[in-house]
Scaffold this active site. Structure first.
Site, PDB file in Angstrom:
ATOM      1  N   CYS A 103     -14.562 -23.855 -18.190  1.00 33.24           N
ATOM      2  CA  CYS A 103     -14.747 -25.129 -18.892  1.00 33.24           C
ATOM      3  C   CYS A 103     -14.177 -26.339 -18.153  1.00 33.24           C
ATOM      4  CB  CYS A 103     -14.155 -25.045 -20.296  1.00 33.24           C
ATOM      5  SG  CYS A 103     -12.490 -24.362 -20.378  1.00 33.24           S
ATOM      6  N   HIS A 143     -11.803 -31.482 -22.659  1.00 33.59           N
ATOM      7  CA  HIS A 143     -10.890 -31.428 -21.512  1.00 33.59           C
ATOM      8  C   HIS A 143     -10.950 -32.768 -20.775  1.00 33.59           C
ATOM      9  CE1 HIS A 143     -10.236 -27.348 -22.370  1.00 33.59           C
ATOM     10  NE2 HIS A 143     -10.808 -26.754 -21.346  1.00 33.59           N
TER      11      HIS A 143
END
Lengths: 335, 335, 335, 335
Positions: free
Chosen positions: D135, D227
């Site tokens: 990710c 993120h």
């Protein structure tokens, strides 16, 4: 902040179109994009961004005006607009408890709108002011609405409220990170009084508050959106837990019957999981317009206790006001 | 986690010295530093780090043993130790509600220790088991203790509990970040029952629970340490708010009178600021051994409402047990 | 906020006694307890609470004055005090980068104090101004100090900074709950320039900045206290990871040698656990005066990378200034 | 958790229909609603809730299988399926770095799919395995993709990663509340290697990694989803800041050209506000499939620095895999 929630909530509305924005002198004349930074997630809707902000004066304003003004200035300005023939649907707290101004949750007390007759007559207004409750009151009253049939006598409610309820900049992060603030100014009084008014009756165009005692404990917690309420209720009919669960799940109101555009199909949704509702996981469901209830169980002190959760800036503010306006439109009040 | 809190809390204790650590077979034979990672702030105290962990068996163990065992294994092991002559001061929930095992908050019910006579006689034990309450119960009962003179009749309490109360790994961060979890397994039942036992009396070496109804709403919030309780209380003597504030501020107990090493000078501290107590700002004060109370005000439903806050892993766990042991030592029970 | 940290940090100081508080006209004449609410944990220290606040004018002020003034007003007032003979130890950013004002981290560049001679001569001051760096700069430079022997050539540092660094009310909770704000006004420039000045030399009473390039990425995260810095460094001597770990652990400075009252025994502490340092678990250790370093490892781009963490309101503000004053006192500058 | 994200992301997909769910023996035979609690916001989609879970064996499974298996078991099972003729689109890390298995970000390296020929030939598979990156790698590589024209030479990237990246229960709340954890197991190595593979070329059906050095600093922060990456990049063509901003805003890839169902119209979106992107406010926009970049500015050490933010469980996991499958379908690989 509530103004921005109004802008977002009205995007693509089938009945209402955002054509006018009123603000203080300081912002008047600027395009919205230049008047204020956008504080909500994502970007400012482009249709609104190019609207030129007007001074908060009645001339030029449309018939229907949503008010998200700060309470310190709202009283006079809202009255001035109502006097001039505008329908003010206000999220401000100023007029909520006045004796001729309806405090409406459309699923609960649509009949309170009839008091507008007296409001207009006594004040000599061509327009009107209608208000929606404080964000924590909405969550509590929606959860209580299905229980009115059992005779509500006493309510003790403790809230855990999201920081978005305090606007922007609102709660300093130094106060709330890894912390609880067990105090929100004037919130407990508002919850207690507004609940009685909303759940009350109208007789001869006068409000008759519910004759039930209400005690609120209001707390701020480290949540972004969604107010949670833990409530104990004394009910004269002494229903069983399953009877309470059943009436909650079946509850519908006039907005559902009339299929108002912002009305959630199920205004109060019962969640059977033992650890729900939760603000981050539930409040924004159903476009933020439903209130979620769970953990209905016997209360050793009063009769029944439960947890309720609702979206404070949608069902508790902008969405509440828009649904009020839809109800008023469906009653012909905005014509 | 509670075991680690015991280790930290006992550092430099004037009466007790940590000389023995019992754990499961898996850890036995290892130095503590190799047996488990240190989860608390800072580093593992070096004196403890070099202790070799023993199997949880009575032989070799000292007279006084603090138990932080998981409830799933505590029952049998604690009994085995008590049988073998050890004084078990337990933070586990297993034995708390048993009819011959004291559940002690030293400021409130030190007299309950007399039931140990019957415990030893009936069970044929040379040792004994004494327990301290659940972390949320301690905060509530400490705040209620000064009010017992007014005749406590009914209590509705909503908690906002820190994640440290669930141990390690405990609450997943996905569940609690920007969220509230309105459920903690078995917590409400524990608060309700334990409160009645602690505030109750002892007659002929039998516990007589307080004849007051207690209703708890237990919630987990994004707080590291410190449980907050919002409580409404019905009091038969109908004291005024200022009378309640006064007795809270003046409250002292046997630990203060005897100057037990871990006793806070003021076990319950009244804070007059309108937005206190707060867990992050108050719970760790006074070495985490005091409970802080604020916002005493009239309750429209019961008589008085207030907010209480206490440190859940200190006053609510390790510190509670150590203070129990100090009380027992001062009674000559550990000789 | 920094002023309150000064008050707390100076409690019980062996060399300095808090006798004078200067503030704006608005607060002058009031006792501190009435002039401002206490924002730190616990209660306002009672000795300070009763001090009467003075206007920020040199007359009556003591020789040593700590300044936590807002940058918008600090420049003129600090100069006025220095002119009048006061030793201003300032946490404000205004004078930090001036060519004759020392920017001191006592463990790193105590020799920079010699420039005070030129400062006093050129400006005609009987007093002086000495500054400490920005909170994120302290953490970075303390971690870099042991590495200067290896020849620092380039630094890329990304910070994750606590909200307390922004004061009170500071960061709105709506901005930081469950979020990261990848921007702090002027912070990156400060870190870059201040680092070069602090790690630089003094030649003929002039500062010679370190000839190393520094790039900072400054971010705000949902942490209460403690700034974390992830840094990559290019070092001309190409030391091994273990050589770097060793010099970090052995690093000591003049404050340690002279045993200054606020000097931590080990100014930079190496933590060997793979997931440390962490702000909540480490920043407040050692009275908040040490900087913690961990995860020293090879950097595929520069030579070495590591994580550093320090307490931003103690070592990064109030404690930094007090340690500066202790250093100055030990040099006879305050006589 | 990733499996649940797959279920949600595939709801209403125009090309793919969820008809089969494979799991361990323990769950096989149960309806999904009984096999596992739903951890995402809202309720489990009812169409999926009634699917009966099968054992993770190839027989009966459809041609296209998404894999969200834990790395500890994925290797053998994924190979078994590929052997049996299934197209495995895997989010697991196991096969990502193998020399004949494509690691695809459809906007960046769709041409890497040609290596499947060699994969099938060498391994004797009728099916295939295609993987998507970790990710944090997706966010970084998407932000870097527009810059490849300038010749990427060196990258230093510091991440601030959401807790949802660690699954459920994942990160204990005791570790992350008001804290930063400056370590995520094996994450830095994955980011470094995967970035080189994705941004690399294919020659003669072999991957040729980008000849650029990459250094990652991976940190966990108290964010739910999204993120954030702060990156410095050395670019051989030395573009100006405005050139970089321009190519980022104009970047489009094959998914946009082919209008793949899950392709965001603008895969990389440049935000001009000085404090954006932010995970809570931006990551979920554009259905979570775009990466947001802001704060492009000169880097004093390398050439350019910027901030990127992407949704880790959508663009970084389930959405990434579904877009891979759409790309594969558009290439005829699933026929």
């Amino acid at each position: 902040m509530v103004g921005q929630h109004f802008i977002r909530f009205l995007q693509g509305h089938p009945w209402f179109k955002l054509i006018w924005l009123g603000a203080s002198d300081r912002s008047a004349g600027k395009k919205l994009r230049d008047a204020a930074p956008w504080r909500l997630d994502g970007d400012m809707p482009t249709t609104a961004a190019d609207l030129v902000v007007s001074e908060s004066k009645p001339h030029n304003a449309p018939r229907l005006v949503f008010s998200a003004m700060d309470a310190s200035v709202a009283t006079e300005i809202e009255r001035e607009f109502a006097q001039a023939g505008h329908c003010i649907v206000s999220n401000s707290r100023n007029h909520r408890m006045e004796s001729d101004i309806p405090l409406i949750v459309p699923e609960i007390n649509p009949g309170h709108l009839t008091v507008i007759r007296r409001q207009q007559k006594d004040r000599g207004w061509k327009g009107m002011i209608v208000t929606n409750p404080n964000c924590s009151t909405v969550t509590l009253t929606m959860a209580l609405a299905p229980l009115t049939r059992f005779g509500i006598q006493r309510i003790v409610a403790a809230t855990m409220q999201a920081v978005s309820g305090a606007g922007y900049p609102g709660v300093p992060s130094m106060d709330i990170l890894a912390n609880v603030i067990p105090f929100i100014g004037a919130e407990e009084e508002k919850m207690q009084q507004e609940t009685q008014k909303i759940l009350g009756a109208v007789e001869d165009d006068h409000f008759v508050p519910l004759d039930a005692r209400v005690s609120a404990h209001c707390n701020r917690v480290a949540v972004v959106d969604g107010h949670t309420v833990a409530a104990s209720v004394e009910l004269s009919a002494k229903p069983s837990v399953s009877e309470v669960e059943e009436v909650i799940g079946k509850f519908r109101g006039l907005p559902q019957e009339r299929k108002l555009p912002s009305a959630p199909p199920r205004p109060v949704i019962y969640l059977s999981q033992q650890d729900r509702p939760q603000p981050r996981r539930d409040a924004a469901r159903e476009n933020g317009m439903s209130v979620f209830v769970g953990r209905v169980r016997e209360c050793p002190v009063l009769d029944i206790k439960f947890v309720a959760c609702g979206h404070n800036t949608i069902r508790g503010a902008a969405g509440a006001a828009v649904l009020n306006a839809e109800l008023m439109a469906s009653e012909g009040l905005l014509d």
